[in-house]
Design a protein around this motif. Sequence first.
Motif, PDB file in Angstrom:
ATOM      1  N   LYS A 170       0.861  -1.260   0.111  1.00  0.00           N
ATOM      2  CA  LYS A 170       0.025   0.062  -0.157  1.00  0.00           C
ATOM      3  C   LYS A 170       0.872   1.372  -0.118  1.00  0.00           C
ATOM      4  CE  LYS A 170      -4.173  -2.017   2.007  1.00  0.00           C
ATOM      5  NZ  LYS A 170      -5.309  -1.644   2.912  1.00  0.00           N
ATOM      6  N   LEU A 194      -2.602   4.521  -9.765  1.00  0.00           N
ATOM      7  CA  LEU A 194      -3.055   4.818  -8.606  1.00  0.00           C
ATOM      8  C   LEU A 194      -4.461   4.031  -8.406  1.00  0.00           C
ATOM      9  CD1 LEU A 194      -2.969   8.695  -8.442  1.00  0.00           C
ATOM     10  CD2 LEU A 194      -2.013   7.210  -7.000  1.00  0.00           C
ATOM     11  N   VAL A 197      -6.503   3.139  -5.234  1.00  0.00           N
ATOM     12  CA  VAL A 197      -6.064   3.932  -4.252  1.00  0.00           C
ATOM     13  C   VAL A 197      -7.222   4.859  -3.796  1.00  0.00           C
ATOM     14  CG1 VAL A 197      -4.590   5.653  -3.094  1.00  0.00           C
ATOM     15  CG2 VAL A 197      -3.798   3.864  -4.866  1.00  0.00           C
ATOM     16  N   VAL A 203      -5.417   8.483   2.342  1.00  0.00           N
ATOM     17  CA  VAL A 203      -4.335   8.526   1.647  1.00  0.00           C
ATOM     18  C   VAL A 203      -3.492   9.459   1.821  1.00  0.00           C
ATOM     19  CG1 VAL A 203      -5.352   9.694  -0.262  1.00  0.00           C
ATOM     20  CG2 VAL A 203      -3.494   8.138  -0.665  1.00  0.00           C
ATOM     21  N   THR A 261       0.772   6.647   0.467  1.00  0.00           N
ATOM     22  CA  THR A 261       0.416   5.362   1.348  1.00  0.00           C
ATOM     23  C   THR A 261      -0.969   5.671   1.688  1.00  0.00           C
ATOM     24  OG1 THR A 261       1.127   6.781   3.359  1.00  0.00           O
ATOM     25  CG2 THR A 261       2.699   5.362   2.030  1.00  0.00           C
ATOM     26  N   TRP A 262      -1.431   4.427   2.110  1.00  0.00           N
ATOM     27  CA  TRP A 262      -2.984   4.403   2.470  1.00  0.00           C
ATOM     28  C   TRP A 262      -3.012   3.267   3.105  1.00  0.00           C
ATOM     29  CZ3 TRP A 262      -0.954   3.192  -2.275  1.00  0.00           C
ATOM     30  CH2 TRP A 262      -1.215   1.914  -2.836  1.00  0.00           C
TER      31      TRP A 262
END
Length: 262
Positions: A170, A194, A197, A203, A261-262
């Motif tokens: 992720k 993406l 995402v 996020v 990042t998520w």
Amino acid sequence: MGKCIITLTSDFGSGSPYVAAMKGSILSIAPGATIIDLTHDVPPQDIRRGAIALAGTAESFPAGTIHLAVVDPGVGTERCLVYALIGGHHYLAPDNGLLDGLARKRAPDKIIALTNSEFWQAEISSTFHGRDILAPVAAHLSQGVAAERMGDVLDELAHLEWSEVRVLGKTIEGTIESIDSFGNLITNISEELLGDVPRDDTVRIVCDDHETTGIFTTYGEQPPMTLLAVIGSGGMLELAIVDESAATMLSVKVGTNVTVTW
């Protein structure tokens, strides 16, 4: 080919007499040519920025357009000048990587080294091949002269080294690839990459020591002076400061790392 559009891209600077000299060279052979300035504000000798400008803009023009590009720190050396047919567009440039942004997106259908001096100016400066070789070749092409008459066939174009995007679970790691005239920081992370995402505040986007959350659709979704991430018109993730220059405010340069990042 008949009458067609010829675009010009260079690092000469807006209003440079060198730009006018290239236009004069074209019009002396093809007085009815339509000449469009794509940009002359590529940073001096910055081949990569020139390649990005071409790759992001040239294909907006009609098929059959001739694109002449000059960012040529090796002018006068043994580097060659080339013609390339890519995606129905005709490109003329030094073979130094300037066409590599386009060639990465779509393989060239034809590449020819410009070795036939029949289509050049009578006198050739060692420091201005844009005026004396590329411009007259563009003019002759616009008049219907076949590209094959310009020289010898080549197998491939010169390449540049490009930063690769990495996807690790992720986390997506990329870089700032260019900075537009508004100071927006354009990454090499595409909307397609993406994928799924999230776009909400789960996020997190980090660039250097700067951080923002969420990926927005428009700049106007946040108040002035706010750092936000947005998918730009070229389909790439951008970092912007509403109503200000992110490049100036954040002191971020091309090549700076960006992490999602998520």
